[in-house]
Scaffold this motif. Structure first.
Motif, mmCIF file in Angstrom:
data_model
loop_
_atom_site.group_PDB
_atom_site.id
_atom_site.type_symbol
_atom_site.label_atom_id
_atom_site.label_comp_id
_atom_site.label_asym_id
_atom_site.label_seq_id
_atom_site.Cartn_x
_atom_site.Cartn_y
_atom_site.Cartn_z
ATOM 1 N N TYR A 270 -10.234 4.565 5.973
ATOM 2 C CA TYR A 270 -10.364 5.210 4.664
ATOM 3 C C TYR A 270 -10.989 6.600 4.819
ATOM 4 O O TYR A 270 -10.492 7.588 4.254
ATOM 5 C CB TYR A 270 -11.214 4.334 3.751
ATOM 6 N N PHE B 2 -5.311 10.472 1.525
ATOM 7 C CA PHE B 2 -5.708 9.656 0.369
ATOM 8 C C PHE B 2 -6.515 10.523 -0.583
ATOM 9 O O PHE B 2 -7.396 11.267 -0.151
ATOM 10 C CB PHE B 2 -6.559 8.458 0.806
ATOM 11 N N PRO B 3 -6.216 10.490 -1.866
ATOM 12 C CA PRO B 3 -5.227 9.616 -2.524
ATOM 13 C C PRO B 3 -3.823 10.215 -2.472
ATOM 14 O O PRO B 3 -3.655 11.432 -2.579
ATOM 15 C CB PRO B 3 -5.748 9.553 -3.964
ATOM 16 N N GLU C 14 0.953 7.501 -5.251
ATOM 17 C CA GLU C 14 0.917 6.159 -5.848
ATOM 18 C C GLU C 14 -0.490 5.717 -6.253
ATOM 19 O O GLU C 14 -0.668 4.685 -6.895
ATOM 20 C CB GLU C 14 1.508 5.120 -4.885
ATOM 21 N N HIS C 15 -1.500 6.504 -5.923
ATOM 22 C CA HIS C 15 -2.875 6.139 -6.244
ATOM 23 C C HIS C 15 -3.445 6.917 -7.425
ATOM 24 O O HIS C 15 -4.645 6.832 -7.698
ATOM 25 C CB HIS C 15 -3.782 6.362 -5.020
#
Length: 285
Positions: free
Chosen positions: A250, A259-260, A263-264
């Motif tokens: 992460y 990230f993100p 889709e987040h």
């Protein structure tokens, strides 16, 4: 849903030679894990002082801290028999202090029973007083971490003639004092085998060889605990390593911008975006 485990059920399991499974839990998620795994008993151990609160020993944990842990576990368990450790300093002064502390764990945290370490005369008096108050007591002999300094440290007991005799005497004495269940910790299996036939109450071993049941610290058996564990611990998972790997991945994705991803995130209408721009007005920051 399975039937609630009671003292009567534990006695039946002993009589029928049905092994009793006990693990520690210190919060709602670990309590849910124990419940979903269908264990029979859950111990809210004062080992939580080290395992989840970061202290060097069990003696640092307070009654209020243990009540928080025990209450969280109780909310996560429906069927298992919940036992709460009475922390160091909460029973040593008098029988009345011990009873008052035990009552708090039953009333405020919903414990089914409380656990008390030791089998000396003062401890036997505390067991009798608590049991007389109608609260089931789980006794604990052998290695008793709260008083480990007096025992020469966190080391196995019952390995010398005097120590083995003391373990046997204390095991029988706590039973006579009114304990409903007994934990024997870090005692040679041959010594446990000597006293086991004389014990009418269920006996839970931890590093004490075969008994009516076994208990391990959940964080030890799942591989969450860092560093060395006791010789009697068997690891059944690598959860600690998996947790570190997951958080590290992460962190890598946040730092790299991966990230993100699309889709987040939430989508918004063009009208909402325009309204957000309009809300800025002519402000200059």
């Amino acid at each position: 849903m399975a039937a609630k485990v009671t003292l009567q059920r534990l006695a039946e399991m002993k009589a029928q030679r049905e092994p009793i499974v006990m693990v520690t839990a210190y919060d709602y998620p670990t309590a849910r894990t124990a419940e979903r795994a269908d264990v029979d008993m859950v111990l809210v151990g004062d080992s939580g002082a080290q395992v989840v609160l970061g202290h060097d020993s069990t003696v640092a944990v307070t009654v209020d801290e243990m009540l928080v842990l025990a209450g969280a576990v109780r909310r996560g368990v429906q069927t298992a028999f919940v036992v709460a450790d009475l922390p160091f300093g909460s029973t040593e002064v008098s029988d009345s202090q011990a009873v008052a502390t035990a009552v708090r764990f039953v009333k405020e945290a919903g414990a089914d029973a409380v656990k008390l370490e030791g089998g000396g005369e003062a401890r036997l008096s505390r067991i009798r007083a608590i049991a007389d108050a109608g609260i089931p007591v789980v006794a604990h002999v052998g290695l008793t971490p709260q008083t480990a300094v007096a025992l020469g440290g966190l080391r196995a007991q019952g390995r010398t003639a005097d120590s083995a005799a003391r373990v046997v005497r204390e095991a029988l004495a706590v039973q006579d004092a009114g304990a409903s269940v007994l934990v024997i910790e870090a005692v040679p299996a041959d010594v446990t085998a000597v006293v086991l036939p004389r014990l009418r109450i269920p006996v839970i071993g931890i590093g004490a060889g075969p008994a009516d049941g076994q208990v391990l610290v959940m964080h030890d058996l799942l591989g969450i605990t860092e560093g060395r564990t006791a010789a009697f611990v068997k690891r059944y998972g690598t959860v600690g390593a998996d947790m570190v790997a997951g958080v590290a991945e992460y962190a890598r994705e946040v730092r790299s911008g991966a990230f993100p991803a699309a889709e987040h995130v939430y989508s918004a209408t063009e009208e909402a975006v325009d309204a957000a721009r309009s809300a800025l007005g002519d402000r200059e920051d």
